[in-house]
Enzyme design. Structure first.
Site, short mmCIF file in Angstrom:
data_model
loop_
_atom_site.label_atom_id
_atom_site.label_comp_id
_atom_site.label_asym_id
_atom_site.label_seq_id
_atom_site.Cartn_x
_atom_site.Cartn_y
_atom_site.Cartn_z
N ASP A 101 0.91 -1.27 0.00
CA ASP A 101 0.07 -0.10 0.09
C ASP A 101 0.83 1.21 -0.04
O ASP A 101 1.80 1.27 -0.70
CB ASP A 101 -1.15 -0.01 1.24
N TYR A 152 -2.06 11.25 2.03
CA TYR A 152 -2.33 11.01 0.61
C TYR A 152 -2.22 12.45 -0.01
O TYR A 152 -1.79 12.33 -1.37
CB TYR A 152 -3.82 10.44 0.61
N HIS A 159 -4.95 -7.68 -0.25
CA HIS A 159 -4.47 -6.48 0.11
C HIS A 159 -3.57 -6.27 0.95
O HIS A 159 -2.53 -5.55 1.18
CB HIS A 159 -5.25 -5.11 -0.15
#
Length: 400
Positions: A186, A320, A378
């Protein structure tokens, strides 16, 4: 853990998690006053997290979950804090008992934390008890990203992937590791990829389980085979209907951050609405009582509770904006050339897209290991810690 750097004034401080009872009282109160929306009109997750999933999660969190699990699980491991570039970096540091262990720095992502890696500590540091040999052992460093968990919150702009990658190299230098490897998934895959491209002194190889550079321009990647076409289709689906969280946090993190700090139920819903595979596994754990591998109700809530108690929902969202926001390079791109050191990659069947070998080879000319795991998604280290550890052993074996 006294090093020459400490003697020169650089301090590495032992750390213990201590949760005030008032913080737990506040969590209970806010859970009790949750306001619920009416049920979604779609029969699946098309409109987002389903009400039945959230009600089941809330019921367990409010009525059955042991709130001090975060404290006890982390405090069972050696933890430290050191200031790097103005931010206190929290990290778990577990040295293997095997003398020739290879130092490994491993980076979590969002909505993860060091919590998701706890159950891979044993297989990585003590492989003789988990199907490996002493030659497979790692000294393990698990840092919390700036603004996540028990690390400090950045107070200025600029903590992008490159700055974090440089901080990790400095952390390993302070710990006295002059040769080491790095791993990430990630956001952690972005940090690890950047470390590989920066090529700091001592970094011998990297491994990731998410091909982050594929996000930049998937149309430029090979698309002749069935596996490649399937990967392109899955990536297109994610980019058109599955990345709402990504867009919001990359463009307006402060806006969603108000809800993430005010309501634990809102935080939980936001965190489990990540990708289709992990969402349905989490939903099954709470609604049906059927966990997928290590992705149990308690482990899921350990991670969510850590975010709540540290108040890092907003600061994690801002990471982010730093890494993928309007002024950042396109997602997955880098002005730096590909790594010149060995690169390992492992694909897990439940990942957002299942990376074909041709993609990994196109992006990483120095690819030396390509693994295809039988299970996991994930959150591979979290869901399947034993399989995940086996992949890392295989990827880095030639570097020992």
């Amino acid at each position: 853990m006294t090093t020459p750097e400490q003697q020169a004034g650089i301090v590495i401080r032992p750390f213990t998690v201590q949760i005030p009872e008032e913080a737990l009282d506040d969590l209970r109160r806010r859970l009790a006053t949750t306001r619920w929306p009416n049920r979604e009109l779609a029969g699946d997750r098309t409109q987002g997290v389903q009400l039945a999933t959230m009600e089941a999660l809330w019921q367990y969190w409010a009525k059955e979950y042991e709130e001090r699990r975060v404290e006890s699980r982390l405090n069972a491991l050696p933890q430290y804090v050191t200031e790097i570039d103005g931010v206190d970096i929290h990290f778990v540091h577990v040295r293997s008992e095997h003398e020739d262990a290879l130092p490994l720095i491993m980076t979590h992502g969002w909505p993860g934390s060091v919590i998701e890696m706890i159950d891979s500590v044993g297989p990585l540091t003590d492989p003789t008890k988990h199907g490996g040999t002493a030659a497979d052992a790692f000294h393990l460093v698990l840092p919390s990203l700036p603004g996540y968990g028990f690390s400090g919150l950045p107070t200025e702009l600029g903590w992008d992937l490159a700055r974090t990658a440089r901080a990790w190299a400095e952390l390993m230098r302070r710990l006295g590791y002059d040769r080491y490897v790095a791993q990430g998934g990630d956001v952690g895959a972005g940090v690890t990829d950047t470390m590989g491209r920066q090529g700091p002194e001592g970094l011998a190889g990297i491994h990731t389980n998410l091909l982050v550079p594929a996000l930049n321009d998937p149309s430029s990647l090979p698309a002749t085979g069935e596996a490649e076409r399937a990967a392109l289709a899955a990536l297109k689906t994610f980019q058109t209907s599955g990345n709402g969280y990504f867009i919001e946090m990359a463009t307006r993190p402060q806006t969603i951050g108000y809800a993430l700090l005010d309501s634990p139920s809102a935080l939980a819903a936001w965190m489990i609405d990540h990708d289709t595979d992990s969402y349905y596994k989490i939903a099954s754990a709470f609604v049906d009582g059927r966990p997928s591998g290590n992705l149990t109700r308690d482990h899921i809530l350990d991670n969510i509770t850590a975010y709540w108690l540290t108040g890092t929902g907003t600061s994690a969202a801002r990471s982010y904006w730093e890494a993928y926001g309007p002024d950042a390079p396109a997602a997955g791109s880098s002005p730096l050339p590909p790594p010149r050191i060995p690169v390992g990659f492992s694909t897990f069947p439940g990942e957002i897209w299942r990376t074909p070998r041709s993609w990994a080879e196109a992006i990483y000319p120095t690819l030396t290991h390509f693994g295809e795991a039988a299970r996991g998604g994930h959150f591979a280290a979290w869901e399947e810690p034993e399989l995940f550890a086996a992949e890392l052993r295989a990827a880095f074996r030639q570097l020992r």
